[in-house]
Enzyme design. Sequence first.
Site, PDB file in Angstrom:
ATOM      1  N   SER A 117       2.257  69.255 -68.354  1.00  0.00           N
ATOM      2  CA  SER A 117       2.176  70.323 -69.355  1.00  0.00           C
ATOM      3  C   SER A 117       1.567  69.839 -70.660  1.00  0.00           C
ATOM      4  O   SER A 117       1.251  70.648 -71.532  1.00  0.00           O
ATOM      5  CB  SER A 117       3.575  70.890 -69.638  1.00  0.00           C
ATOM      6  OG  SER A 117       4.423  69.873 -70.146  1.00  0.00           O
ATOM      7  N   HIS A 138      -1.309  73.437 -63.919  1.00  0.00           N
ATOM      8  CA  HIS A 138      -0.046  73.578 -64.654  1.00  0.00           C
ATOM      9  C   HIS A 138       0.621  74.915 -64.357  1.00  0.00           C
ATOM     10  O   HIS A 138       0.168  75.967 -64.819  1.00  0.00           O
ATOM     11  CB  HIS A 138      -0.324  73.447 -66.156  1.00  0.00           C
ATOM     12  CG  HIS A 138       0.894  73.585 -67.004  1.00  0.00           C
ATOM     13  ND1 HIS A 138       0.876  74.119 -68.265  1.00  0.00           N
ATOM     14  CD2 HIS A 138       2.199  73.258 -66.758  1.00  0.00           C
ATOM     15  CE1 HIS A 138       2.101  74.129 -68.761  1.00  0.00           C
ATOM     16  NE2 HIS A 138       2.914  73.601 -67.869  1.00  0.00           N
ATOM     17  N   GLU A 150      -2.385  77.309 -65.303  1.00  0.00           N
ATOM     18  CA  GLU A 150      -3.512  76.760 -66.047  1.00  0.00           C
ATOM     19  C   GLU A 150      -4.225  75.731 -65.173  1.00  0.00           C
ATOM     20  O   GLU A 150      -3.587  74.819 -64.639  1.00  0.00           O
ATOM     21  CB  GLU A 150      -3.033  76.089 -67.335  1.00  0.00           C
ATOM     22  CG  GLU A 150      -2.494  77.064 -68.370  1.00  0.00           C
ATOM     23  CD  GLU A 150      -1.972  76.378 -69.619  1.00  0.00           C
ATOM     24  OE1 GLU A 150      -2.105  76.959 -70.712  1.00  0.00           O
ATOM     25  OE2 GLU A 150      -1.410  75.270 -69.500  1.00  0.00           O
ATOM     26  N   ASN A 188       0.738  75.924 -74.569  1.00  0.00           N
ATOM     27  CA  ASN A 188       1.529  75.034 -75.436  1.00  0.00           C
ATOM     28  C   ASN A 188       0.832  74.729 -76.757  1.00  0.00           C
ATOM     29  O   ASN A 188       1.452  74.190 -77.677  1.00  0.00           O
ATOM     30  CB  ASN A 188       1.871  73.740 -74.701  1.00  0.00           C
ATOM     31  CG  ASN A 188       3.050  73.922 -73.776  1.00  0.00           C
ATOM     32  OD1 ASN A 188       3.947  74.708 -74.045  1.00  0.00           O
ATOM     33  ND2 ASN A 188       3.049  73.213 -72.662  1.00  0.00           N
TER      34      ASN A 188
END
Length: 385
Positions: A117, A138, A150, A188
């Site tokens: 991540s 991800h 992702e 993120n």
Amino acid sequence: MNKVSVIGSGAMGTGIAQIAATHGHEVTLYDNNEDALNRAGSRLEKIMNRLVEKGRLTEEDATAILSRIELTSELGRVEDSDMVVEAIIENLDIKKQVFRKIENLVSEECILATNTSSLSIASIASACEHRGRVVGLHFFNPAPLMPLVEIIPAITTDAKWVDTLRQLMLDWGKAPAVAKDTPGFIVNRVARPFYSEAIRIYEEGMAEPETIDQAMKDLGFRMGPFELMDFIGHDVNYTVTETVFKEFYFDPRYKPSFSQKRLVEAGLLGRKSGRGFYDYDEGAEKPTPDTDPKLAKKITSRILAMLINEAVDALYLRVASKEDLDIAMTKGVNYPKGLLKWADELGLDHVLNQLEDLQEEYGEDRYRPSVLLKRMSNDNVKFYS
């Protein structure tokens, strides 16, 4: 693609194995910890039983899915895989060791994917001789339920594997978004102001957590930032923030907060410890939010402007396409709207003015508007026609 192997039988690895088996693949789920494997097997059986009880699967389907998943502590069982997905601890050195071992077991055409991540895909790929087939993949927790995946190619990744994985994720019923190999990828990175600006507002004494949470939920978010941080766990959330801050060479836009750092240091990690920003003890009194609409407007306008600015800057720096940026935030963290579409609705001038006012008031680079936001506002154009 026939066989998919998953390295790591934690919640994420087990979830990925479940998805692959549900879509007809033979799956090998590896872990060097026998107890972890046993827990994974029990977890999968419980999930299948629950899906049968809810009428989402027949007993025959559930049995067939479980029969396609092999649990093993022998790494050699991955050798005939078409794809291996690593889902272990977020430690670069350990991941590199695993990839070196896997590369020597599988064919040169086997895709090697990492579910990291936050770590650099290029760094992980550097452990391999054939780096062109190493890619980030991800998933979001819980993997069987969350649609976003992702896809992150490293600078050494062969483009054909990106196309292959995008189609595979569509076949698995997922919403794939391709991201550049930069810190935090899409979600993120872009989501950081949801937490950090909310904490900043709280630290300034403008509003308490329950008031900020309520304001954001009234705007359409499923959870407020403080509720979400407590749910994720401050050890996890703070670490991601700190990692992104360091990886971006200490850019003040991503600066962590002392309030959250102190919670982590005190072991007040949120729901899992019984207390974070909120007290989760059985007899704890639930705080009442201030519902003043003017205050709510100040809160939501400030957080939303920062979120939009982050998304715009990610587009400017070619982290992802505008479509993938909006897909990532709606499908990965359940935002009520894509941030770029939201910017169009609010008006780019409006968002830019908010950021410029904040930057002038605070004198901090934290609030600097994206160059792309300035350009598009000056040209009076939108992200979507």
